[in-house]
Write a protein that holds these residues in place. Structure first.
Motif, mmCIF file in Angstrom:
data_model
loop_
_atom_site.group_PDB
_atom_site.id
_atom_site.type_symbol
_atom_site.label_atom_id
_atom_site.label_comp_id
_atom_site.label_asym_id
_atom_site.label_seq_id
_atom_site.Cartn_x
_atom_site.Cartn_y
_atom_site.Cartn_z
ATOM 1 N N GLN A 168 13.066 10.790 8.954
ATOM 2 C CA GLN A 168 13.480 10.256 7.860
ATOM 3 C C GLN A 168 12.344 9.436 7.230
ATOM 4 N N TRP A 169 12.801 8.731 6.163
ATOM 5 C CA TRP A 169 12.093 7.788 4.997
ATOM 6 C C TRP A 169 12.317 6.367 5.241
ATOM 7 N N TYR A 170 11.161 5.731 5.226
ATOM 8 C CA TYR A 170 11.623 4.088 5.120
ATOM 9 C C TYR A 170 11.298 3.636 3.658
ATOM 10 N N PHE A 171 11.890 2.602 3.376
ATOM 11 C CA PHE A 171 11.665 1.881 1.941
ATOM 12 C C PHE A 171 10.518 0.877 2.158
ATOM 13 N N HIS A 172 9.660 0.846 1.042
ATOM 14 C CA HIS A 172 8.749 -0.273 0.732
ATOM 15 C C HIS A 172 8.392 -0.660 -0.352
ATOM 16 N N ILE A 173 8.871 -2.046 -0.789
ATOM 17 C CA ILE A 173 8.397 -2.221 -2.119
ATOM 18 C C ILE A 173 7.167 -2.389 -2.516
ATOM 19 N N PHE A 174 6.384 -2.765 -1.385
ATOM 20 C CA PHE A 174 4.911 -3.016 -1.679
ATOM 21 C C PHE A 174 4.408 -1.826 -0.867
ATOM 22 N N ASP A 175 3.129 -2.074 -0.317
ATOM 23 C CA ASP A 175 2.247 -1.276 0.475
ATOM 24 C C ASP A 175 3.092 -0.382 1.446
ATOM 25 N N VAL A 176 2.594 0.724 1.789
ATOM 26 C CA VAL A 176 3.157 1.542 2.761
ATOM 27 C C VAL A 176 3.225 0.809 4.260
ATOM 28 N N SER A 177 2.246 0.009 4.598
ATOM 29 C CA SER A 177 2.405 -1.029 5.696
ATOM 30 C C SER A 177 3.318 -2.023 5.719
ATOM 31 N N GLN A 178 4.110 -2.169 4.521
ATOM 32 C CA GLN A 178 4.908 -3.346 4.595
ATOM 33 C C GLN A 178 6.558 -2.842 4.408
ATOM 34 N N PRO A 179 7.140 -2.363 5.486
ATOM 35 C CA PRO A 179 8.269 -1.795 5.318
ATOM 36 C C PRO A 179 9.382 -3.003 5.048
ATOM 37 N N ASP A 180 10.397 -2.590 4.263
ATOM 38 C CA ASP A 180 11.150 -3.550 3.709
ATOM 39 C C ASP A 180 12.370 -3.970 4.789
ATOM 40 N N LEU A 181 12.914 -5.235 5.348
ATOM 41 C CA LEU A 181 13.761 -5.417 6.168
ATOM 42 C C LEU A 181 15.229 -5.196 5.473
ATOM 43 N N ASP A 182 16.016 -5.025 6.348
ATOM 44 C CA ASP A 182 17.406 -4.730 5.925
ATOM 45 C C ASP A 182 18.040 -6.124 5.947
ATOM 46 N N TRP A 183 18.263 -7.123 4.731
ATOM 47 C CA TRP A 183 18.966 -8.267 4.838
ATOM 48 C C TRP A 183 20.516 -8.052 4.743
ATOM 49 N N ASN A 184 21.181 -6.948 4.931
ATOM 50 C CA ASN A 184 22.521 -6.811 5.359
ATOM 51 C C ASN A 184 22.639 -6.955 6.458
ATOM 52 N N ASN A 185 21.639 -6.736 7.546
ATOM 53 C CA ASN A 185 21.777 -6.843 8.786
ATOM 54 C C ASN A 185 21.938 -8.209 9.380
ATOM 55 N N PRO A 186 22.865 -8.659 10.186
ATOM 56 C CA PRO A 186 22.883 -10.231 10.668
ATOM 57 C C PRO A 186 21.886 -10.427 11.408
ATOM 58 N N GLU A 187 21.388 -9.433 12.183
ATOM 59 C CA GLU A 187 20.104 -9.803 13.176
ATOM 60 C C GLU A 187 18.792 -10.380 12.411
ATOM 61 N N VAL A 188 18.544 -9.471 11.208
ATOM 62 C CA VAL A 188 17.586 -10.066 10.471
ATOM 63 C C VAL A 188 17.750 -11.606 9.844
ATOM 64 N N ARG A 189 18.924 -11.686 9.295
ATOM 65 C CA ARG A 189 19.092 -13.062 8.799
ATOM 66 C C ARG A 189 18.903 -14.176 10.014
ATOM 67 N N GLU A 190 19.587 -13.982 11.230
ATOM 68 C CA GLU A 190 19.498 -14.718 12.191
ATOM 69 C C GLU A 190 18.017 -14.995 12.817
ATOM 70 N N GLU A 191 17.095 -13.945 12.681
ATOM 71 C CA GLU A 191 15.471 -14.086 12.907
ATOM 72 C C GLU A 191 14.868 -14.836 12.146
ATOM 73 N N PHE A 192 15.249 -14.944 10.691
ATOM 74 C CA PHE A 192 14.374 -15.755 9.932
ATOM 75 C C PHE A 192 15.055 -17.283 10.150
ATOM 76 N N LEU A 196 12.256 -20.124 10.531
ATOM 77 C CA LEU A 196 12.054 -21.542 9.911
ATOM 78 C C LEU A 196 12.269 -22.688 10.630
ATOM 79 N N ARG A 197 12.731 -22.791 11.662
ATOM 80 C CA ARG A 197 13.085 -23.626 12.868
ATOM 81 C C ARG A 197 11.831 -23.864 13.583
ATOM 82 N N PHE A 198 11.333 -22.668 13.668
ATOM 83 C CA PHE A 198 10.123 -22.746 14.717
ATOM 84 C C PHE A 198 9.118 -23.489 14.055
#
Ligand code: GLC
Length: 548
Positions: A168-192, A196-198
């Motif tokens: 497959q292919w992954y999406f990166h707005i910036f460098d190839v070493s910076q894969p974009d996270l999928d913010w539709n995924n609730p797990e990603v939202r929860e993680e951030f 912040l709290r940390f």
């Protein structure tokens, strides 16, 4: 707690620490927390309110740390969590707030999540934290669409599946070493929210949000008409598939609730390259982020009409949503203002090829940058100072090619040199290795004569840029006029002059034209960016602060 203290950020002067280039405490050629801790008294004496520290998390540093491998730790090159906690408390003891940089749009490809995604099958929950798609064409060997990375080249990279087959292919707005996270995924939202709290629990006062206009994407959108790819350009089309989508605002409403639950409430600053200013104002509505960098101001030419218009418009649209204006001239992504203002074309260029911009007159640039400092520091709202700006450092345009580290250099096929020229380690002393930056060289070479611009060379010299900043910041802290968020223009002095009053009893006059002008009636000159003429006129490219 008084309201004044709660709202400290509305008029704060925030100093940007690009940690890798600030001060090297352990002699490895890169700046670190120990180096920064040693310079906190310098920052207190400079007269700023807060520091914003560029990313210091574990990272392969493919994009200067904006490629984060672990959001809850410190890169060993910079120190460790114990030192970070000590830094935060020492800064607080000196009356300085500490703001970190959060990078939510993408992680590093060294992040555990991305490694797990590569080891897992298409369609797995591990892949669903990022944006993986099948390729186009009969064999899937074409990128899913024509979207481009802002560092150049396609925004898609193909992976090899765990069984060795082309994948497959992954999406990166910036460098190839910076894969974009999928913010539709609730797990990603929860993680951030947890990230912040940390840091808030460790005492951090706020975050600058990297690419705050990214994150939410509509991956169903078709190919884009190019050219959209220049770094830090605002999207030129409405309903852009990955910039400034309305969905980001839901995320920030949730983040604000977390910040508000702390005492004192924590702060967010948006890095959002969006146009027009009304779009920016949406990020700082009262249940979203607190403030945002004013990049229209940063990009403006050294021209009275352009500046006046940007100032008026910024204040109008930001005040309409109850947010303060902010003012910024430099950061780690753009050309140093001394160099830019010394050019014939003074508006910030789009993209990054600073070498093609032509000659820069250092003396003219410095004179204008001094005047610009007094203008910026007297406008109502918050102000940002990028490390070295207070020393009048120029852009280093002649870094050797083999020293260049910005991913832009390689991704542009070595046609654009990128942003290293504003990231050269600071000169602190007039002698010694790397002009006092550290004991053992500096990760980007310093140019000849750098020590002449050092803190040691400038302090105590009333004509230095450093002492101008110190004086201006002292007045800014003491003058009651700086507490209000209003100004009144005085249009009578000349078309090329910016003049305004702030109540009570404060006036700023900046001559951006080429002829000297008469000052308005005043009782005292508080500060001038360059000497006035013998007959009391305000020369070209000079600013003064006056008592009416
Ligand atoms: C922001 C940062 C820049 C970085 C980019 C990708 O624009 O300021 O330095 O390269 O985001 O994270």
């Amino acid at each position: 707690m008084t309201d004044a203290r709660k709202d400290w950020w509305r008029s704060a002067t925030i100093y940007q620490v690009y940690i890798r280039s600030f001060a090297d405490g352990n002699g490895d050629g890169e700046g670190d927390i120990t180096g920064l801790r040693g310079k906190l008294p310098y920052l207190r004496d400079l007269g700023i309110d807060a520091i914003w520290i560029n990313p210091w998390y574990p990272s392969p540093l493919n994009d200067g740390g904006y490629d984060v491998a672990d959001y809850r730790d410190i890169d060993p090159r910079f120190g460790d969590l114990t030192q970070a906690t000590q830094l935060i408390s020492e800064a607080h003891d000196l009356g300085l707030k500490v703001i970190l940089d959060i990078v939510p749009n993408h992680s590093s490809w060294d992040h555990e999540w991305f490694k797990a995604a590569l080891e897992s099958a298409p369609g797995s929950p591990e892949r669903a934290r990022y944006i993986f798609r099948d390729g186009a064409g009969p064999n899937g060997d074409q990128p899913p669409n024509n979207w481009r990375s802002v560092f150049g080249g396609p925004a898609w990279e193909r992976v090899t599946e765990p069984d060795g087959s082309p994948g497959q292919w992954y999406f990166h707005i910036f460098d190839v070493s910076q894969p974009d996270l999928d913010w539709n995924n609730p797990e990603v939202r929860e993680e951030f929210l947890g990230v912040l709290r940390f840091w808030f629990d460790l005492g951090v006062d706020g975050f600058r949000i990297d690419v705050a206009h990214g994150m939410v994407k509509d991956m169903t959108k078709p190919d884009l008409p190019y050219d959209e790819s220049g770094l830090l350009n605002s999207p030129s089309i409405a309903d852009h598939p990955f910039f400034d989508r309305d969905g980001v605002h839901d995320i920030y409403r949730g983040w604000r609730e977390i910040a508000n639950a702390y005492d004192p409430p924590r702060l967010f600053v948006a890095e959002a390259w969006v146009e027009p200013p009304e779009r920016l104002a949406r990020y700082v509505r009262d249940d979203e982020l607190h403030s945002a960098f004013n990049f229209d101001y940063l990009k403006s030419a050294w021209n009275a009409d352009a500046l006046r218009q940007t100032i008026e418009q910024s204040m109008e649209v930001l005040h309409a949503v109850g947010a303060p204006a902010t003012w910024v001239l430099e950061n780690h992504d753009v050309e140093r203002v001394v160099t830019r203002y010394g050019r014939e074309v003074t508006a910030a260029p789009r993209g990054h090829n600073r070498l093609v911009l032509g000659e820069s007159d250092r003396a003219l640039g410095r004179r204008r940058a001094r005047a610009a400092a007094l203008l910026m520091l007297t406008l109502p709202g918050g102000a940002y100072i990028y490390q070295g700006q207070e020393l009048g450092l120029p852009e280093v345009l002649d870094l050797p090619e083999d020293a260049l580290q910005d991913p832009v250099w390689e991704r542009s096929g070595r046609t654009e040199r990128g942003r290293d020229g504003c990231r050269v380690p600071l000169p602190w002393t007039t002698s010694g290795p790397s002009a006092g930056f550290g004991d053992n060289g500096s990760w980007l070479p310093q140019p000849a004569g750098w020590e002449e611009l050092s803190v040691e060379a400038q302090q105590g010299d009333p004509e230095s840029v450093l002492e101008l900043y110190r004086s201006a910041l002292r007045i800014r802290r003491e003058e009651p006029a700086f507490e209000s968020e209003a100004l009144t223009w005085n249009q009578d002095i000349g078309a090329d002059v910016l003049a305004f009053e702030r109540e009570p009893g404060f006036m700023c006059v900046v001559n951006i034209g080429s002829e000297s002008v008469k000052l308005p009636v005043h009782t005292e000159i508080l500060l001038a960016s360059s000497p006035l003429s013998e007959d009391g006129l305000l020369p070209a490219d000079t600013a003064v602060w006056l008592r009416p």
